[in-house]
Design an enzyme around this catalytic site. Structure first.
Site, mmCIF file in Angstrom:
data_model
loop_
_atom_site.group_PDB
_atom_site.id
_atom_site.type_symbol
_atom_site.label_atom_id
_atom_site.label_comp_id
_atom_site.label_asym_id
_atom_site.label_seq_id
_atom_site.Cartn_x
_atom_site.Cartn_y
_atom_site.Cartn_z
ATOM 1 N N ASP A 141 0.748 -1.217 -0.105
ATOM 2 C CA ASP A 141 -0.070 -0.150 -0.073
ATOM 3 C C ASP A 141 0.942 1.295 0.056
ATOM 4 O O ASP A 141 2.045 1.242 0.428
ATOM 5 C CB ASP A 141 -1.008 0.144 1.152
ATOM 6 C CG ASP A 141 -2.010 -1.031 1.245
ATOM 7 O OD1 ASP A 141 -1.937 -1.902 0.278
ATOM 8 O OD2 ASP A 141 -2.826 -0.998 2.166
ATOM 9 N N HIS A 182 -6.173 2.764 -3.879
ATOM 10 C CA HIS A 182 -6.183 3.275 -2.484
ATOM 11 C C HIS A 182 -6.449 4.749 -2.094
ATOM 12 O O HIS A 182 -5.902 5.118 -1.297
ATOM 13 C CB HIS A 182 -4.785 2.958 -1.972
ATOM 14 C CG HIS A 182 -4.492 2.525 -0.686
ATOM 15 N ND1 HIS A 182 -5.124 1.882 -0.004
ATOM 16 C CD2 HIS A 182 -3.308 3.245 0.114
ATOM 17 C CE1 HIS A 182 -5.015 1.993 1.545
ATOM 18 N NE2 HIS A 182 -3.580 2.673 1.617
ATOM 19 N N HIS A 206 -5.710 9.384 0.512
ATOM 20 C CA HIS A 206 -5.572 8.428 1.839
ATOM 21 C C HIS A 206 -6.354 9.120 3.048
ATOM 22 O O HIS A 206 -5.727 9.054 4.191
ATOM 23 C CB HIS A 206 -4.333 8.318 2.245
ATOM 24 C CG HIS A 206 -3.827 7.050 2.815
ATOM 25 N ND1 HIS A 206 -4.013 6.837 4.110
ATOM 26 C CD2 HIS A 206 -3.409 5.940 2.446
ATOM 27 C CE1 HIS A 206 -3.667 5.580 4.722
ATOM 28 N NE2 HIS A 206 -3.135 4.955 3.396
ATOM 29 N N HIS A 251 4.002 -2.169 3.074
ATOM 30 C CA HIS A 251 3.855 -0.817 2.630
ATOM 31 C C HIS A 251 5.228 -0.606 1.654
ATOM 32 O O HIS A 251 6.246 -0.581 2.343
ATOM 33 C CB HIS A 251 3.617 0.118 3.674
ATOM 34 C CG HIS A 251 2.365 0.079 4.270
ATOM 35 N ND1 HIS A 251 2.200 -0.922 5.362
ATOM 36 C CD2 HIS A 251 1.432 0.898 4.028
ATOM 37 C CE1 HIS A 251 1.083 -0.877 5.829
ATOM 38 N NE2 HIS A 251 0.350 0.408 5.141
HETATM 39 ZN ZN LIG Z 1 -2.506 3.207 3.258
#
Ligand SMILES: [Zn+2]
Length: 249
Positions: free
Chosen positions: A56, A107, A111, A207
């Protein structure tokens, strides 16, 4: 798809029951990754040998290219849930991700914690990110992961209306904490072993970027992935898949 969804829902119900949804439990469950009480999400399949690496908060020029090199060395494909803002800033990295055969997911643009946003903001965050990714790659986006895992029924409904399957996870690397390569790897190994005992595949949350800004240091994550893949190569039955493998079950 119905088989996978039903199994995921059953697993989620057990998790929610175990949490004991008393006062405060709902707020907690909105963040608990395998909880299904706010709507169905895709997590993993029923083959314990299957592991999905998911990344991510990229693309990130401080880690994504290096990660792509590691994945290419082992011939492993992964799933990348990218932010629209970062994708627009580094479209060439997004194109490299897709060219290498990895799966691209939405995503959001920036955010936000969607569980507390207006319906209009939710739709805009999802639609704008889709538009950016489709413009860069020429392909439609099929998967979505909510930032922070935060969701409520409207978030999941809006995603599905845009043709996006919401995806959560069942192993957390906690790689945003300063725990080093060993710490990340220990979290992954522990989670995969737990899923194996339960006869489930593993969906690993990692991530390659940081949502606060481009250039976040994620080389510990890249090194942890390198070691995970190296260890898996030593005769284990583990098979690395992308999340679309489970959407088709
Ligand atoms: Zn995230």
């Amino acid at each position: 798809m119905p088989g996978a969804i039903a199994e995921v829902a059953a697993y989620g119900a057990a998790g929610a029951a175990a949490l004991g949804l008393a006062a405060g439990g709902l707020a907690y469950a909105s963040l608990w990754p395998t909880s299904q009480i706010f709507g169905r999400t895709l997590i993993a399949g029923n083959n314990a040998d299957e592991v999905a690496l998911t990344f991510d908060d990229g693309p990130n020029d401080a880690a994504t290219p290096q990660l792509l090199d590691v994945l290419a060395r082992y011939g492993v494909r992964a799933t990348f849930f990218v932010m629209g803002d970062f994708a627009r800033a580094r479209p060439e990295i997004v194109r490299q991700v897709v060219a290498a055969g990895h799966v691209l997911g939405n995503h959001t643009m920036s955010h936000p914690r969607l569980s507390t946003q207006s319906a209009a903001r939710i739709r805009k965050e999802l639609a704008d990110c889709n538009a950016v990714l489709e413009e860069i790659t020429g392909a439609s986006v099929k998967f979505f992961r909510p930032p922070f895992g935060a969701r409520r029924p409207y978030v999941l409904r809006a995603a599905r209306e845009m043709g996006l399957t919401p995806v959560m996870w069942n192993v957390t690397g906690y790689d945003w904490n300063p725990i080093g390569v060993d710490g990340i790897l220990a979290n992954l190994d522990k989670g995969i072993a737990r899923n194996r005992r339960r006869g489930r595949g593993s969906n690993l949350l990692l991530h390659d970027g940081g949502h606060r800004g481009m250039g976040t240091g994620r080389m510990d994550t890249v090194r942890a992935v390198d070691r995970l893949l190296s260890a898996a190569k030593q005769g284990s039955a583990t098979r690395f898949v992308t999340v679309d493998a489970w959407a088709r079950e």
